[in-house]
Design a protein around this motif. Structure first.
Motif, PDB file in Angstrom:
ATOM      1  N   GLN A 183      21.103  -7.688   8.453  1.00 51.09           N
ATOM      2  CA  GLN A 183      21.048  -9.068   8.953  1.00 51.09           C
ATOM      3  C   GLN A 183      21.670  -9.170  10.343  1.00 51.09           C
ATOM      4  O   GLN A 183      21.103  -9.792  11.256  1.00 51.09           O
ATOM      5  CB  GLN A 183      21.787 -10.002   7.997  1.00 51.09           C
ATOM      6  CG  GLN A 183      21.159 -10.138   6.620  1.00 51.09           C
ATOM      7  CD  GLN A 183      21.939 -11.088   5.730  1.00 51.09           C
ATOM      8  OE1 GLN A 183      22.541 -12.062   6.205  1.00 51.09           O
ATOM      9  NE2 GLN A 183      21.949 -10.810   4.430  1.00 51.09           N
ATOM     10  N   LEU A 184      22.837  -8.565  10.503  1.00 52.45           N
ATOM     11  CA  LEU A 184      23.536  -8.623  11.789  1.00 52.45           C
ATOM     12  C   LEU A 184      22.715  -7.968  12.895  1.00 52.45           C
ATOM     13  O   LEU A 184      22.658  -8.476  14.025  1.00 52.45           O
ATOM     14  CB  LEU A 184      24.896  -7.939  11.683  1.00 52.45           C
ATOM     15  CG  LEU A 184      25.970  -8.667  10.871  1.00 52.45           C
ATOM     16  CD1 LEU A 184      27.230  -7.813  10.794  1.00 52.45           C
ATOM     17  CD2 LEU A 184      26.288 -10.023  11.486  1.00 52.45           C
ATOM     18  N   LYS A 191      19.933 -10.321  14.027  1.00 51.13           N
ATOM     19  CA  LYS A 191      20.443 -11.456  14.795  1.00 51.13           C
ATOM     20  C   LYS A 191      20.919 -11.041  16.184  1.00 51.13           C
ATOM     21  O   LYS A 191      20.705 -11.766  17.175  1.00 51.13           O
ATOM     22  CB  LYS A 191      21.580 -12.142  14.030  1.00 51.13           C
ATOM     23  CG  LYS A 191      21.128 -12.825  12.748  1.00 51.13           C
ATOM     24  CD  LYS A 191      22.281 -13.536  12.076  1.00 51.13           C
ATOM     25  CE  LYS A 191      21.840 -14.228  10.796  1.00 51.13           C
ATOM     26  NZ  LYS A 191      22.910 -15.004  10.157  1.00 51.13           N
ATOM     27  N   GLU A 192      21.538  -9.892  16.278  1.00 46.93           N
ATOM     28  CA  GLU A 192      22.017  -9.448  17.587  1.00 46.93           C
ATOM     29  C   GLU A 192      20.855  -9.171  18.535  1.00 46.93           C
ATOM     30  O   GLU A 192      20.912  -9.516  19.716  1.00 46.93           O
ATOM     31  CB  GLU A 192      22.895  -8.193  17.448  1.00 46.93           C
ATOM     32  CG  GLU A 192      23.510  -7.761  18.781  1.00 46.93           C
ATOM     33  CD  GLU A 192      24.647  -6.774  18.612  1.00 46.93           C
ATOM     34  OE1 GLU A 192      25.292  -6.460  19.624  1.00 46.93           O
ATOM     35  OE2 GLU A 192      24.892  -6.314  17.485  1.00 46.93           O
ATOM     36  N   ARG A 235      31.243 -10.364  13.036  1.00 52.14           N
ATOM     37  CA  ARG A 235      30.824 -10.509  11.645  1.00 52.14           C
ATOM     38  C   ARG A 235      31.472 -11.732  11.010  1.00 52.14           C
ATOM     39  O   ARG A 235      32.520 -12.212  11.450  1.00 52.14           O
ATOM     40  CB  ARG A 235      31.229  -9.271  10.839  1.00 52.14           C
ATOM     41  CG  ARG A 235      30.701  -7.970  11.371  1.00 52.14           C
ATOM     42  CD  ARG A 235      31.358  -6.776  10.674  1.00 52.14           C
ATOM     43  NE  ARG A 235      30.992  -6.720   9.274  1.00 52.14           N
ATOM     44  CZ  ARG A 235      29.980  -5.989   8.804  1.00 52.14           C
ATOM     45  NH1 ARG A 235      29.235  -5.272   9.637  1.00 52.14           N
ATOM     46  NH2 ARG A 235      29.724  -5.966   7.520  1.00 52.14           N
ATOM     47  N   SER A 269      34.523 -18.306   9.246  1.00 51.07           N
ATOM     48  CA  SER A 269      33.860 -17.931  10.494  1.00 51.07           C
ATOM     49  C   SER A 269      34.255 -18.859  11.637  1.00 51.07           C
ATOM     50  O   SER A 269      34.256 -18.454  12.797  1.00 51.07           O
ATOM     51  CB  SER A 269      32.335 -17.937  10.319  1.00 51.07           C
ATOM     52  OG  SER A 269      31.902 -16.798   9.608  1.00 51.07           O
ATOM     53  N   ASP A 304      28.552 -14.701  13.699  1.00 47.14           N
ATOM     54  CA  ASP A 304      27.696 -15.011  12.545  1.00 47.14           C
ATOM     55  C   ASP A 304      28.384 -16.064  11.688  1.00 47.14           C
ATOM     56  O   ASP A 304      29.321 -15.762  10.951  1.00 47.14           O
ATOM     57  CB  ASP A 304      27.422 -13.753  11.729  1.00 47.14           C
ATOM     58  CG  ASP A 304      26.350 -14.001  10.673  1.00 47.14           C
ATOM     59  OD1 ASP A 304      25.580 -14.957  10.835  1.00 47.14           O
ATOM     60  OD2 ASP A 304      26.279 -13.232   9.698  1.00 47.14           O
ATOM     61  N   PRO A 325      25.622 -16.302   7.266  1.00 42.85           N
ATOM     62  CA  PRO A 325      25.020 -15.140   6.612  1.00 42.85           C
ATOM     63  C   PRO A 325      23.875 -15.539   5.682  1.00 42.85           C
ATOM     64  O   PRO A 325      23.863 -16.629   5.101  1.00 42.85           O
ATOM     65  CB  PRO A 325      26.191 -14.545   5.815  1.00 42.85           C
ATOM     66  CG  PRO A 325      27.401 -14.954   6.592  1.00 42.85           C
ATOM     67  CD  PRO A 325      27.089 -16.324   7.101  1.00 42.85           C
ATOM     68  N   LYS A 383      22.416 -18.409  14.066  1.00 41.58           N
ATOM     69  CA  LYS A 383      23.534 -17.678  14.652  1.00 41.58           C
ATOM     70  C   LYS A 383      24.176 -18.525  15.747  1.00 41.58           C
ATOM     71  O   LYS A 383      23.540 -19.401  16.316  1.00 41.58           O
ATOM     72  CB  LYS A 383      23.108 -16.319  15.235  1.00 41.58           C
ATOM     73  CG  LYS A 383      21.906 -16.374  16.164  1.00 41.58           C
ATOM     74  CD  LYS A 383      20.631 -16.071  15.424  1.00 41.58           C
ATOM     75  CE  LYS A 383      19.412 -16.148  16.311  1.00 41.58           C
ATOM     76  NZ  LYS A 383      18.157 -16.087  15.550  1.00 41.58           N
TER      77      LYS A 383
END
Length: 567
Positions: A163-164, A167-168, A203, A382, A538, A541, A546
Motif C-alpha cells: 500500500q505504501l 501511494k508514494e 508510515r 497518524s 499515511d 491505511p 494520502k
C-alpha cells in the motif's frame, strides 16, 4: 481544514455529454413524488447554461449571481473549460419563471470583461428514476456491485508495505506534475534546481481500527433490509444500497458495535430510513466519534425531520442508557437535524440529549475538547506524526511567530506552541474559536491567541500583530484546497515568506500550488512561492487517500537568476 460535506449548494464538474440526455418524463411510473412536487429537491428540470465566462471561483460566481444579478439558483455546476464555450456553467432553479428571468438577466450581461451567453439546457433524468424505467421497459440493466470492503478500503487486500509503495509513487507523480506545470506558467522558476525536494513517506503507527470518527449512512441493502453502514455506490450511478461494515479493517470494534446497536434501534423504530431519491423517511446518518486513548464515545443520530419529536428523543435515550444499547456506554449523545441548508447556514443543528456535551482526544500529550461538529484528523496516531513532520519542516525557533490559518479548534497551533514564541490563529467559525481558546486554557498554554474572522482578510492583520523576528504560516484547508482569495492573500501579504501547506487531497490542491508560483500580475502582487521540501504521511491505511506536507518559500527578487539550472 478538511470538512465533511452535507446538503448545501454545490459546485461540481460534470461530463458535458451527459447534458445531451433526453428530458425526464413528466412523472415517474410509480406512486412517488415527482421532481416538481419535491420542493426540497435541487431540481434539474429548470436549468440553463451560461457560456463565455472568464476564469472564476465558486464564491465569485455565487456573489455575482446573487448580489449583482439578484438571482437565487439552487445549484451551480462548473464545467471544464472548452475551446468552443470557454469557461461555462449550468444553473438550476425551482420554477420556469425563475429560469426565464435568469436567461433574460444573464444573456448579454458583462462580467469580468466577458459578454455572457445564456440559454435553456436539457435536464438530466434522475439516475434512480432512469434505472427503474429501464427495468420496467425490459432493458438489461447491468449493475456492478462492490462489497463494502471494496468500496471503502480498496487496498485492504494488499500488504501494508505494498500500500505504501503505491501511494508514494502516486505522490511523486503529483510532484512531477507540479514541476511540469510550473515550467509552463513561470518558465524561469520552472528551471530552479531545488523545487519540491522529496523528504520521504511516513508510515501510519496504527494500521487497523484507526478511525476516531465515522459517518455511517442509514439505508437499505440489496434485500431491502434497514442497514447502518456505508454506501456501495453513488447516486449518480443509480445506486443507494448500503453495505454492512463488520469486516472493515479500519473501523474500530467499538464503532462497529455502535453501528450495530443503532441498526437494531432503527429496525425496531416506527420511523423509516431516509430515501435520497424521494426525500422521505427519518433516519439518515449515524456519526460516531471515539477516542481509543480516553475510551470516550460520542453518538450523533442524524435525522431528516424539521421538528424533532420528544418521543423520538426519549426512545433514543432509553435504548442507549437502559435497554438494548446500554452496553455501548456512550458518554455523549446528540440528535443532528439534517435538512436542506438555509441561506447563511454554515452547519447543521445539533441537539444534545444525553450525557456530556464533549469528549476528549489527546495529541502530543495535549487534551482537546471534541464537539459534534469539530474538525479533527480521523487518525489520531497518524495526526501526531503529521504534526511532528510539519514542525520539523518548519524549523521554528524561540523567536518565530506561527500563524495558524483556518485553525479550527487550534490543534495544529497548540502542538506548535512549545516550539515557537507565539501562535496566532484565525478561523471563520466562532464556535471553533471558542473550543480553541478552551483547549489552550485547559492545557495551560499562554502563548496562543485565536481570533474569529475571515481568514483571507485576517492574514495581514496577524502579520502586523506578530512580535517574533520571523513569521511562518500553517494552512490545512479542506479537501478541495484553498479558495482563490486565500491564495491571493498569501501571495500579496507582506512580511510572510514561508508557510506549511498540509493537503489531504494533493491532486485537488495542485492548482493552488501552481497559482502560488505564477508571475507577478495585477492579481498576484507579491513574489511567487515555490515548494521547497515535500513529505507524505499515511493517514488512511487500506484506502487510496494520502496526506502531503509542503514547505513553501517566497522567491526573492534575485533568486531565479542565481539558482536556475542551465538549459
Amino acid at each position: 481544514m478538511s470538512m465533511d460535506s452535507q446538503e448545501k449548494m454545490d459546485i461540481s464538474v460534470e461530463n458535458s455529454a451527459a447534458d445531451q440526455s433526453v428530458p425526464a418524463p413528466a412523472s415517474p411510473t410509480i406512486e412517488q413524488p415527482t421532481l416538481e412536487e419535491r420542493k426540497d429537491f435541487t431540481s434539474e428540470i429548470f436549468k440553463i447554461e451560461i457560456k463565455n465566462l472568464a476564469r472564476f471561483g465558486f464564491g465569485e460566481i455565487k456573489k455575482f449571481l446573487k448580489k449583482k444579478m439578484q438571482l437565487d439558483p439552487v445549484k451551480i455546476k462548473a464545467m471544464p473549460r472548452s475551446k468552443e464555450f470557454g469557461h461555462h456553467a449550468f444553473l438550476c432553479f425551482r420554477s420556469e419563471k425563475e429560469t426565464l428571468e435568469a436567461i433574460k438577466k444573464l444573456d448579454g450581461a458583462i462580467w469580468k470583461g466577458q459578454t455572457i451567453k445564456a440559454l435553456p439546457a436539457k435536464a438530466i433524468m434522475d439516475p434512480m428514476q432512469k434505472k427503474r424505467l429501464e427495468k420496467e421497459n425490459g432493458e438489461d440493466v447491468q449493475t456492478v456491485r462492490k462489497t463494502c470492503l471494496e468500496a471503502t478500503a480498496p487496498l485492504a487486500h494488499l500488504t501494508y508495505d505494498e500500500q505504501l509503495a503505491i501511494k508514494e509513487v502516486e505522490l511523486k507523480k503529483i510532484l512531477e506534475d507540479y514541476r511540469k506545470q510550473i515550467l509552463k506558467v513561470n518558465p524561469k522558476l520552472g528551471l530552479l534546481k531545488d523545487i519540491g525536494i522529496w523528504n520521504g513517506f511516513e508510515r501510519a503507527p496504527l494500521i487497523n481500527g484507526y478511525r476516531n470518527k465515522s459517518e455511517f449512512t442509514v439505508g437499505k441493502n440489496v434485500d431491502g433490509e434497514k442497514v447502518v453502514g456505508f454506501r456501495l455506490g453513488s447516486y449518480s450511478d443509480g445506486s443507494v444500497e448500503v453495505g454492512d461494515i463488520s469486516d472493515l479493517p479500519h473501523i474500530p470494534e467499538r464503532m462497529k458495535l455502535a453501528a450495530k446497536l443503532c441498526q437494531d434501534f432503527i429496525r425496531a423504530s416506527p420511523y423509516d430510513v431516509f430515501s435520497p431519491e424521494f426525500y422521505t423517511g427519518v433516519f439518515r446518518q449515524i456519526s460516531v466519534r471515539f477516542s481509543s486513548v480516553t475510551d470516550e464515545l460520542m453518538l450523533v443520530i442524524g435525522v431528516h425531520m424539521s421538528h424533532i419529536k420528544d418521543e423520538l428523543i426519549q426512545d433514543v435515550v432509553t435504548f442507549f442508557t437502559e435497554t438494548g444499547g446500554a452496553e455501548l456506554k456512550a458518554k455523549s449523545i446528540y440528535i443532528e437535524k439534517i435538512m436542506k441548508r438555509q441561506v447563511g447556514q454554515k452547519s447543521n443543528e445539533y441537539i444534545h440529549i444525553h450525557g456530556e456535551k464533549y469528549i476528549t482526544e489527546i495529541v502530543h500529550g495535549l487534551k482537546f475538547r471534541i464537539s459534534p461538529g469539530s474538525f479533527f484528523q480521523v487518525n489520531t496516531q497518524s495526526a501526531e506524526v503529521l504534526y511532528q513532520c510539519a514542525i520539523n519542516l518548519a524549523a521554528t525557533t524561540p523567536e518565530t511567530t506561527v500563524l495558524d490559518i483556518c485553525c479550527g479548534t487550534g490543534t495544529i497551533g497548540l502542538c506548535f506552541s512549545k516550539y515557537c514564541k507565539e501562535v496566532l490563529g484565525v478561523e471563520l467559525v466562532a464556535e471553533a474559536i471558542n473550543d480553541a481558546r478552551y483547549n489552550a486554557t485547559a492545557n495551560g498554554i499562554t502563548n496562543c491567541e485565536f481570533f474569529a474572522g475571515n481568514c483571507d482578510d485576517y492574514i495581514q492583520t496577524l502579520v502586523h500583530k506578530a512580535t517574533g523576528n520571523n513569521i511562518l504560516a500553517v494552512v490545512d484547508p479542506p479537501r478541495a484546497g484553498l479558495h482563490n482569495r486565500s491564495v491571493t492573500a498569501l501571495r500579496n501579504v507582506k512580511g510572510l515568506d514561508r508557510f506549511i501547506y498540509i493537503s489531504c487531497s494533493p491532486t485537488s490542491a495542485l492548482r493552488n500550488w501552481v497559482d502560488l508560483a505564477r508571475p507577478l500580475s495585477k492579481t498576484y502582487k507579491g513574489n511567487p512561492f515555490i515548494a521547497k521540501c515535500v513529505m507524505g504521511v499515511d493517514m488512511f491505511p487500506h484506502t487510496q487517500h494520502k496526506e502531503m506536507i509542503i514547505l513553501f518559500e517566497r522567491i526573492k527578487d534575485n533568486a531565479p537568476l542565481n539558482d536556475v539550472t542551465s538549459n
